[in-house]
Design a protein around this motif. Sequence first.
Motif, short mmCIF file in Angstrom:
data_model
loop_
_atom_site.label_atom_id
_atom_site.label_comp_id
_atom_site.label_asym_id
_atom_site.label_seq_id
_atom_site.Cartn_x
_atom_site.Cartn_y
_atom_site.Cartn_z
N ARG A 1 -6.57 6.13 -7.21
CA ARG A 1 -6.43 5.80 -5.27
C ARG A 1 -6.12 4.69 -5.50
N TYR B 1 1.28 -0.62 0.13
CA TYR B 1 -0.37 0.20 0.10
C TYR B 1 0.96 1.18 -0.16
N GLN C 1 1.08 4.33 -2.59
CA GLN C 1 0.81 5.86 -2.57
C GLN C 1 2.66 6.13 -2.97
N ARG D 1 2.11 6.80 -6.79
CA ARG D 1 1.22 8.25 -6.83
C ARG D 1 1.97 9.66 -6.48
N TYR E 1 1.24 5.43 -12.57
CA TYR E 1 0.68 6.33 -12.40
C TYR E 1 1.58 7.41 -13.28
N ARG F 1 -7.67 1.63 -1.67
CA ARG F 1 -7.86 1.41 -0.51
C ARG F 1 -8.09 0.44 -0.30
N GLU G 1 -3.01 9.76 -11.90
CA GLU G 1 -4.31 9.14 -12.43
C GLU G 1 -3.38 7.56 -12.76
#
Length: 174
Positions: A160, A46, A50, A53, A118, A162, A123
């Motif tokens: 994104r 995760y 992140q 991005r 990304y 999650r 995006e």
Amino acid sequence: MSQRGFTLLELLITLIILSLLLAWGIPSLQSQIHQTQTRTATLSLYEAIQTARVRAITRNGRATLRAKGNWDRGWELFDDLNHNGERDPGEALILEHQTPGSDIRISGNSKVSRYISYIGTGESRHATGTPRGGFQAGTITICPEAGSEGYKLVLARMGRVRQQVIDAEECLDA
């Protein structure tokens, strides 16, 4: 003069009680270890997603997080200058993560089976050799080999990600 100590019977009873407590506690401890390893692998992946991005937004250029063969063998993050989803000579390696653990299975669906990429707007886009590419969305499943609950990382259309807890049955199906 009185002697102090334990009788043989007292020592045997203590050993029996200790053995019963260990027999009851070790499987619970092993389950906790598997859950912790799975959670750690989930958080590491995760965080890498992140970071990819944020890297793409900060540089206003493509950043790709690529599996080393399969996701459960580890991953690497690099600046994808030619937008092809492969780390070529001259493309900076930003982050590398080794195998998260031998008892962990990590698999992505067909949309994110090899990489997550990304562009500068944040995006997620397929790396097709062009600066844009079609949108990329999908799920990565992280499960312990033991068959207990696991996690899904769900990549949305806009980039994104999650986390979602999944039960042991869903892990077996993954």
